[in-house]
Design an enzyme around this catalytic site. Structure first.
Site, PDB file in Angstrom:
ATOM      1  N   CYS A 133     -14.389 -27.593   7.895  1.00 54.07           N
ATOM      2  CA  CYS A 133     -13.114 -27.017   7.450  1.00 54.07           C
ATOM      3  C   CYS A 133     -12.067 -28.112   7.345  1.00 54.07           C
ATOM      4  O   CYS A 133     -11.950 -28.963   8.227  1.00 54.07           O
ATOM      5  CB  CYS A 133     -12.661 -25.941   8.426  1.00 54.07           C
ATOM      6  SG  CYS A 133     -11.041 -25.242   8.034  1.00 54.07           S
ATOM      7  N   ASP A 177      -8.042  -7.471   0.622  1.00 51.77           N
ATOM      8  CA  ASP A 177      -7.115  -7.673   1.738  1.00 51.77           C
ATOM      9  C   ASP A 177      -7.844  -7.234   2.993  1.00 51.77           C
ATOM     10  O   ASP A 177      -8.723  -6.378   2.932  1.00 51.77           O
ATOM     11  CB  ASP A 177      -5.857  -6.803   1.590  1.00 51.77           C
ATOM     12  CG  ASP A 177      -6.098  -5.370   2.021  1.00 51.77           C
ATOM     13  OD1 ASP A 177      -6.680  -4.598   1.231  1.00 51.77           O
ATOM     14  OD2 ASP A 177      -5.751  -5.021   3.166  1.00 51.77           O
ATOM     15  N   CYS A 189      -8.769 -27.583   7.221  1.00 48.59           N
ATOM     16  CA  CYS A 189      -7.429 -27.116   7.606  1.00 48.59           C
ATOM     17  C   CYS A 189      -6.809 -28.019   8.665  1.00 48.59           C
ATOM     18  O   CYS A 189      -7.504 -28.769   9.356  1.00 48.59           O
ATOM     19  CB  CYS A 189      -7.465 -25.657   8.054  1.00 48.59           C
ATOM     20  SG  CYS A 189      -7.781 -25.399   9.812  1.00 48.59           S
ATOM     21  N   HIS A 247      -6.332 -21.196  11.134  1.00 46.52           N
ATOM     22  CA  HIS A 247      -7.676 -21.589  10.701  1.00 46.52           C
ATOM     23  C   HIS A 247      -8.380 -20.429   9.979  1.00 46.52           C
ATOM     24  O   HIS A 247      -9.012 -20.627   8.941  1.00 46.52           O
ATOM     25  CB  HIS A 247      -8.549 -22.069  11.862  1.00 46.52           C
ATOM     26  CG  HIS A 247      -9.997 -22.010  11.514  1.00 46.52           C
ATOM     27  ND1 HIS A 247     -10.610 -22.980  10.741  1.00 46.52           N
ATOM     28  CD2 HIS A 247     -10.928 -21.045  11.734  1.00 46.52           C
ATOM     29  CE1 HIS A 247     -11.862 -22.618  10.506  1.00 46.52           C
ATOM     30  NE2 HIS A 247     -12.092 -21.457  11.106  1.00 46.52           N
ATOM     31  N   CYS A 267      -8.288 -27.764  12.270  1.00 42.54           N
ATOM     32  CA  CYS A 267      -9.584 -28.418  12.461  1.00 42.54           C
ATOM     33  C   CYS A 267      -9.470 -29.938  12.365  1.00 42.54           C
ATOM     34  O   CYS A 267     -10.283 -30.659  12.952  1.00 42.54           O
ATOM     35  CB  CYS A 267     -10.591 -27.879  11.451  1.00 42.54           C
ATOM     36  SG  CYS A 267     -11.025 -26.156  11.780  1.00 42.54           S
ATOM     37  N   ASP A 290       0.865  -1.179   0.000  1.00 45.57           N
ATOM     38  CA  ASP A 290       0.000   0.000   0.000  1.00 45.57           C
ATOM     39  C   ASP A 290       0.902   1.230   0.000  1.00 45.57           C
ATOM     40  O   ASP A 290       2.118   1.112   0.030  1.00 45.57           O
ATOM     41  CB  ASP A 290      -0.962  -0.032   1.196  1.00 45.57           C
ATOM     42  CG  ASP A 290      -0.238   0.083   2.523  1.00 45.57           C
ATOM     43  OD1 ASP A 290       0.996   0.224   2.529  1.00 45.57           O
ATOM     44  OD2 ASP A 290      -0.910   0.028   3.562  1.00 45.57           O
TER      45      ASP A 290
HETATM   46 ZN   LIG Z   1     -10.003 -24.921  10.093  1.00 46.19          ZN
END
Ligand SMILES: [Zn+2]
Length: 391
Positions: free
Chosen positions: A323, A285, A325, A354, A328, A95
């Site tokens: 999820c 973003d 990930c 996460h 998780c 930025d």
């Molecule tokens: Zn997750």
């Protein structure tokens, strides 16, 4: 034909929503894309290995204001630019520092020339202008550079907003001139040979105008007339009502150049992202996934979850059961709550991981849905799940 710094192709559309590929000098990025925020050269609480391999983030944002004040441009230039300094070989967007300086409020003074302010690091008096911002961003060697702009407050009057917007237009022109000069002088530390691209930095213009649609339209015209590689909508999520924010996006995004990426700066929640995509935005973003992760808040497919709540004390379920990930897959809400209540740093790290996974997965889902023609269904189901309050 002269090569451009960026290539952007829209390959699928659903209403105003677009899926495409943005090619930068450091690789291809599928859009719509969420860019994790790496304020001081680090996405807080997560290693680059995880960002690259598990989350597959293709582009990250760096903050000119923070990096300029600390460690300073000389250190980064001497290290060979921001990519080499931090050890990140994928794309970087920086930025302009304009928004951070604007956020200092009473601590800054704005003139036609630029903005004078006190550093939050050591209290020294500093001056940031379009020319200075372009010099810093050339020294950082980011792949996408933002023009130096001025942001009117969310509730600003028409008159105040118009003055600010016209200043932004003059600063955009000065930014472009300084940027072109610096490119010609070879000041960009991040230059690389890239197939079919010029290898130079790309420069994005920013549309301002607060919640005033006529001024937004005028700002868009002024920005497009100067001509940039991409176009951003700035000055939203700064205290205006959410309905005003979506009114602006709905009015402006579809009128932005169709063959250039459209970037909505600093917005927002997963639902905001999906809704902005539906109105024609390609890039985002936001600090929410990282900042909220550090304060114990998880974003899930069923809404937000506060890990501090006593109701999770014995809950063996994952943060978000849908999820995929690694957090998780391995850990329970009970364990994450225990870590957070014990002040363990791993709590922030796991929640950040996460949250970023959820934001990036949401955008992956959005892209697939646009490509397969199922975006309206995806959008409806995404919203219904959030509203279902399945905590
Ligand atoms: Zn997750």
């Amino acid at each position: 034909m002269t090569k451009t710094p960026l290539d952007f192709k829209v390959d699928a559309q659903s209403g105003e929503a677009r899926a495409g590929v943005l090619t930068t000098r450091r690789g291809q990025i599928e859009t719509p894309v969420f860019m994790p925020v790496g304020t001081a050269g680090t996405v807080k609480g997560i290693r680059f290995e995880a960002l690259e391999s598990e989350l597959d983030a293709k582009i990250m944002l760096g903050n000119t204001y923070h990096l300029w004040l600390r460690p300073g441009t000389d250190v980064i230039r001497a290290a060979g630019g921001l990519h080499r300094f931090i050890g990140w070989n994928r794309a970087l967007l920086t930025d302009s520092g304009g928004f951070q300086v604007w956020s200092l409020g009473a601590l800054r003074k704005i003139t036609e020339e630029g903005t004078e302010f006190r550093s939050h690091v050591d209290g020294s008096l500093r001056f940031l202008s379009p020319e200075v911002s372009m010099e810093i961003q050339a020294a950082l060697g980011s792949d996408i550079v933002m023009v130096f702009d001025e942001c009117a407050p969310g509730q600003a009057s028409h008159e105040e907003t118009e003055r600010s917007m016209n200043l932004t237009a003059r600063w955009a022109k000065r930014s472009k001139e300084a940027f072109d000069r610096l490119q010609a002088e070879g000041a960009d530390t991040g230059r690389v040979d890239a197939e079919n691209l010029s290898g130079a930095q790309a420069l994005f213009g920013i549309v301002q105008g607060a919640g005033h649609l006529d001024l937004r339209g005028k700002s868009l015209e002024q920005t497009v007339n100067i001509g940039f590689d991409g176009y951003a909508i700035g000055g939203l999520s700064v205290g205006e009502e959410k309905s005003v924010m979506f009114e602006v996006i709905e009015d402006i995004a579809p009128r932005m150049p169709k063959d250039a990426p459209r970037y909505l700066m600093g917005v927002g929640t997963p639902q905001d992202l999906v809704e902005a995509v539906a109105r024609g935005v390609d890039m985002f973003d936001c600090v929410l996934p990282t900042r909220n992760g550090r304060t114990g808040q998880a974003f899930t497919s069923r809404g937000r979850l506060n890990i501090k709540n006593a109701q999770w004390t014995n809950d063996t379920r994952a943060l978000d059961e849908s999820c995929g990930c690694s957090v998780c897959q391995r850990h329970s809400r009970a364990y994450l709550r225990h870590l957070f209540m014990s002040g363990e740093m791993l709590a922030s790290i796991l929640l950040t991981h996460h949250n970023l996974a959820f934001f990036l997965d949401t955008m992956r889902g959005v892209r697939q849905a646009i490509r397969s023609g199922d975006f309206p269904k995806f959008r409806r189901e995404f919203t219904e799940r959030l509203d279902a309050d399945g905590e």
